[in-house]
Scaffold this active site. Structure first.
Site, PDB file in Angstrom:
ATOM      1  N   ASP A 124       7.808   0.543  -0.868  1.00  0.00           N
ATOM      2  CA  ASP A 124       7.568   0.677  -2.306  1.00  0.00           C
ATOM      3  C   ASP A 124       8.875   1.162  -2.934  1.00  0.00           C
ATOM      4  O   ASP A 124       9.241   2.331  -2.799  1.00  0.00           O
ATOM      5  CB  ASP A 124       6.462   1.690  -2.588  1.00  0.00           C
ATOM      6  CG  ASP A 124       5.077   1.208  -2.176  1.00  0.00           C
ATOM      7  OD1 ASP A 124       4.988   0.443  -1.184  1.00  0.00           O
ATOM      8  OD2 ASP A 124       4.093   1.606  -2.817  1.00  0.00           O
TER       9      ASP A 124
ATOM     10  N   LYS B  72       3.988  -2.830  -9.012  1.00  0.00           N
ATOM     11  CA  LYS B  72       3.253  -1.559  -8.989  1.00  0.00           C
ATOM     12  C   LYS B  72       3.548  -0.784 -10.256  1.00  0.00           C
ATOM     13  O   LYS B  72       4.680  -0.787 -10.745  1.00  0.00           O
ATOM     14  CB  LYS B  72       3.686  -0.775  -7.740  1.00  0.00           C
ATOM     15  CG  LYS B  72       3.096   0.621  -7.598  1.00  0.00           C
ATOM     16  CD  LYS B  72       3.588   1.257  -6.306  1.00  0.00           C
ATOM     17  CE  LYS B  72       3.237   2.722  -6.204  1.00  0.00           C
ATOM     18  NZ  LYS B  72       3.747   3.352  -4.967  1.00  0.00           N
TER      19      LYS B  72
ATOM     20  N   LYS C 192      -0.444  -3.482  -7.752  1.00  0.00           N
ATOM     21  CA  LYS C 192      -0.847  -2.183  -7.214  1.00  0.00           C
ATOM     22  C   LYS C 192      -0.867  -1.155  -8.334  1.00  0.00           C
ATOM     23  O   LYS C 192       0.084  -1.037  -9.096  1.00  0.00           O
ATOM     24  CB  LYS C 192       0.118  -1.735  -6.110  1.00  0.00           C
ATOM     25  CG  LYS C 192      -0.203  -0.335  -5.564  1.00  0.00           C
ATOM     26  CD  LYS C 192       0.691   0.048  -4.406  1.00  0.00           C
ATOM     27  CE  LYS C 192       0.481   1.507  -3.983  1.00  0.00           C
ATOM     28  NZ  LYS C 192       1.324   1.899  -2.834  1.00  0.00           N
TER      29      LYS C 192
END
Length: 231
Positions: A95, A159, A188
């Site tokens: 991430d 995300k 996400k």
């Protein structure tokens, strides 16, 4: 409409272990919780990747970590190096925070090259790449542009947030992000995913991964509502 199974929802959750004050015992306990609920992954601090890999050996829970977290302002070279090291230690999901200031400045080529430097490390090794936009700092136009750049540069997911900015995931942002990328790219939500109701609302607009610290509370609540446990 029937409730989804606990197992199904668990595999949408990345159990977050990113607080700076967590001890190694805290990380081990978090990994044990993740294994008990059989979530999709744990997301740990870079230094904790080897510990988490050992703790989750033999389970179906992936180990993920963060890159350029939480501000995104490292150089592309440093981000690529962080990624290579994490993958070498056994991380299967990354991430990364994109360069927020460069995105706001309209320097799309810089942002794309920044993400691509990490994507080159993950794609060759079958590692998932999730790109954090940090939506609290962006306009809607910047969010949409950031999503498109991330997809073109090789992201597997976009995300919302790191969880360390003034705001986290919102339904409006998630709808915008879902429509800004193709079906190939997942969305996400992170930052504020604290209850089952919030998670299910977000899933209904196309979110397929959730960063959460309230994992046990969310999944236990679902089990109760399904009647899988007493109480």
């Amino acid at each position: 409409m029937p409730w989804p199974t606990v197992e199904y929802v668990a595999k949408m959750i990345d159990h977050s272990l990113l607080r700076p004050d967590l001890t190694t015992d805290d990380v081990r306990a978090g990994c044990a919780l993740a294994a008990r609920y059989d979530v999709a992954s744990v997301c740990v601090r870079p230094a904790d990747v080897p510990l988490a890999v050992r703790a989750l050996d033999g389970t179906d829970v992936a180990v993920g970590t963060v890159v350029a977290f939480p501000h995104g302002s490292s150089t592309a070279h440093v981000k690529a190096g962080e990624t290579a090291a994490a993958v070498g230690y056994g991380a299967r999901e990354i991430d990364m925070v994109l360069n927020i200031g460069r995105l706001r400045a309209g320097d799309d080529r810089y942002v794309a090259d920044d993400i691509r430097a990490v994507a080159e490390q993950t794609a060759a090794r079958g590692v998932l790449l999730k790109v954090i936009l940090e939506t609290a700092y962006l306009t809607d136009a910047e969010k949409a542009r950031g999503c498109r750049i991330a997809e073109e540069a090789g992201a597997d997911y976009v995300k919302t947030s790191s969880g360390f900015a003034p705001g986290g995931a919102t339904l409006d942002d998630l709808r915008l992000m879902r429509t800004s990328v193709s079906a190939r790219v997942g969305v996400k939500a992170a930052g504020g995913v604290r209850t089952l109701d919030i998670l299910l609302e977000m899933a209904a607009v196309g979110v397929t991964r959730f960063g959460a610290t309230a994992t046990a509370a969310i999944l236990d609540d679902l089990a109760r509502r399904r009647g899988d446990v007493a109480g």
